[in-house]
Design a protein around this motif. Sequence first.
Motif, PDB file in Angstrom:
ATOM      1  N   GLY A  67      61.574  41.542  -2.362  1.00 49.78           N
ATOM      2  CA  GLY A  67      62.261  40.327  -1.922  1.00 49.78           C
ATOM      3  C   GLY A  67      62.882  40.389  -0.550  1.00 49.78           C
ATOM      4  N   LYS A  68      62.457  41.352   0.292  1.00 47.15           N
ATOM      5  CA  LYS A  68      63.040  41.400   1.635  1.00 47.15           C
ATOM      6  C   LYS A  68      61.968  41.303   2.711  1.00 47.15           C
ATOM      7  N   ALA A  69      62.261  40.494   3.737  1.00 43.54           N
ATOM      8  CA  ALA A  69      61.418  40.440   4.933  1.00 43.54           C
ATOM      9  C   ALA A  69      62.207  41.085   6.059  1.00 43.54           C
ATOM     10  N   LEU A  70      61.520  41.651   7.044  1.00 42.92           N
ATOM     11  CA  LEU A  70      62.206  42.320   8.149  1.00 42.92           C
ATOM     12  C   LEU A  70      62.171  41.464   9.404  1.00 42.92           C
ATOM     13  N   SER A  71      63.268  41.474  10.159  1.00 41.69           N
ATOM     14  CA  SER A  71      63.284  40.770  11.444  1.00 41.69           C
ATOM     15  C   SER A  71      62.630  41.669  12.497  1.00 41.69           C
ATOM     16  N   SER A  72      62.264  41.089  13.649  1.00 40.27           N
ATOM     17  CA  SER A  72      61.620  41.907  14.680  1.00 40.27           C
ATOM     18  C   SER A  72      62.593  42.953  15.219  1.00 40.27           C
ATOM     19  N   SER A  86      53.812  51.863   8.979  1.00 39.15           N
ATOM     20  CA  SER A  86      53.177  50.552   8.837  1.00 39.15           C
ATOM     21  C   SER A  86      54.063  49.683   7.962  1.00 39.15           C
ATOM     22  N   ILE A  87      54.125  48.413   8.347  1.00 43.96           N
ATOM     23  CA  ILE A  87      54.924  47.453   7.597  1.00 43.96           C
ATOM     24  C   ILE A  87      53.944  46.550   6.865  1.00 43.96           C
ATOM     25  N   ASN A  88      54.006  46.557   5.553  1.00 45.62           N
ATOM     26  CA  ASN A  88      53.119  45.714   4.737  1.00 45.62           C
ATOM     27  C   ASN A  88      53.944  44.621   4.085  1.00 45.62           C
ATOM     28  N   ILE A  89      53.542  43.373   4.312  1.00 44.14           N
ATOM     29  CA  ILE A  89      54.210  42.264   3.642  1.00 44.14           C
ATOM     30  C   ILE A  89      53.400  41.944   2.397  1.00 44.14           C
ATOM     31  N   VAL A  90      54.085  41.918   1.259  1.00 47.42           N
ATOM     32  CA  VAL A  90      53.394  41.706  -0.011  1.00 47.42           C
ATOM     33  C   VAL A  90      53.817  40.369  -0.614  1.00 47.42           C
ATOM     34  N   HIS A  91      52.803  39.562  -0.965  1.00 47.27           N
ATOM     35  CA  HIS A  91      53.053  38.311  -1.680  1.00 47.27           C
ATOM     36  C   HIS A  91      52.193  38.318  -2.923  1.00 47.27           C
ATOM     37  N   ASP A  92      52.838  38.089  -4.050  1.00 47.93           N
ATOM     38  CA  ASP A  92      52.104  38.033  -5.309  1.00 47.93           C
ATOM     39  C   ASP A  92      51.168  39.240  -5.483  1.00 47.93           C
ATOM     40  N   TYR A  93      51.720  40.408  -5.259  1.00 50.53           N
ATOM     41  CA  TYR A  93      51.039  41.708  -5.434  1.00 50.53           C
ATOM     42  C   TYR A  93      49.999  42.048  -4.374  1.00 50.53           C
ATOM     43  N   GLU A  94      49.682  41.104  -3.470  1.00 48.26           N
ATOM     44  CA  GLU A  94      48.675  41.390  -2.446  1.00 48.26           C
ATOM     45  C   GLU A  94      49.342  41.657  -1.103  1.00 48.26           C
ATOM     46  N   VAL A  95      48.764  42.602  -0.328  1.00 45.71           N
ATOM     47  CA  VAL A  95      49.225  42.816   1.040  1.00 45.71           C
ATOM     48  C   VAL A  95      48.679  41.665   1.882  1.00 45.71           C
ATOM     49  N   VAL A  96      49.566  40.807   2.395  1.00 43.56           N
ATOM     50  CA  VAL A  96      49.101  39.649   3.154  1.00 43.56           C
ATOM     51  C   VAL A  96      49.219  39.883   4.660  1.00 43.56           C
ATOM     52  N   GLU A  97      49.954  40.922   5.045  1.00 45.08           N
ATOM     53  CA  GLU A  97      50.079  41.216   6.467  1.00 45.08           C
ATOM     54  C   GLU A  97      50.419  42.684   6.617  1.00 45.08           C
ATOM     55  N   LYS A  98      49.766  43.326   7.582  1.00 45.68           N
ATOM     56  CA  LYS A  98      50.015  44.745   7.827  1.00 45.68           C
ATOM     57  C   LYS A  98      50.181  44.939   9.317  1.00 45.68           C
ATOM     58  N   THR A  99      51.316  45.479   9.735  1.00 46.69           N
ATOM     59  CA  THR A  99      51.477  45.755  11.161  1.00 46.69           C
ATOM     60  C   THR A  99      51.909  47.199  11.344  1.00 46.69           C
ATOM     61  N   GLU A 100      51.436  47.800  12.423  1.00 43.41           N
ATOM     62  CA  GLU A 100      51.846  49.149  12.750  1.00 43.41           C
ATOM     63  C   GLU A 100      53.082  49.040  13.638  1.00 43.41           C
ATOM     64  N   VAL A 101      54.106  49.787  13.269  1.00 44.20           N
ATOM     65  CA  VAL A 101      55.297  49.838  14.116  1.00 44.20           C
ATOM     66  C   VAL A 101      54.904  50.516  15.422  1.00 44.20           C
ATOM     67  N   LYS A 102      55.404  50.000  16.532  1.00 45.09           N
ATOM     68  CA  LYS A 102      55.090  50.628  17.802  1.00 45.09           C
ATOM     69  C   LYS A 102      56.338  50.628  18.661  1.00 45.09           C
TER      70      LYS A 102
END
Length: 160
Positions: A67-72, A86-102
């Motif tokens: 239940g948490k999203a991260l700010s930039s 890597s930051i994975n955003i999960v919605h309804d059990y699926e990874v909907v967005e994946k970003t590499e921290v840089k």
Amino acid sequence: MGDAVREKELRVSKIKDGTVIDHIHGGFALDVVRILGLTGKEKRVMTIAINVPSKRFGVKDIIKIEGKALSSQEVNRIALVAPHASINIVHDYEVVEKTEVKLPQAIEGIVKCANPCCISNSDEPIVSKFYVKREEPLLLKCHYCGIVLEQAEVLSQVLR
Ligand code: CTP
Ligand code: ZN
């Protein structure tokens, strides 16, 4: 894969909605939790795995926060302790967005210069600015006075 093997390999369960911070260097998960200001009293489900085997890094840490999203800005702070996470955003059990921290080339307004005579520490309204000279271990150079900050100094500031 057989059920027995799968059961042995299951370390932490999947989350329904939230954020998974993966590929944190082994041993740095608690620093990341601290940087995010999470205390465990937020009434969120949070799982932290430390020093689990990883193909890419040998060992890695993982943090799953329901239940948490991260700010930039939070992601930028994470980059200081976990530059390859890597930051994975999960919605309804699926990874909907994946970003590499840089790590950005310049870090502004997060770290304070250690030089008391630096103009960024004066009464002038100047935001601190550092260049990343080395990523691991972290080495930052002040844009204004040229002083170099080592990882330990940076961590002691952001983990305070
Ligand atoms: N994850 C989770 N809950 C979900 C979906 C994924 O906790 N509902 C976690 C996985 O356990 C993993 C991370 O989120 O730690 C990324 O998931 P995924 O992209 O499916 O895994 P990989 O393909 O292994 O990712 P990568 O290529 O980044 O290693
Ligand atoms: Zn300076």
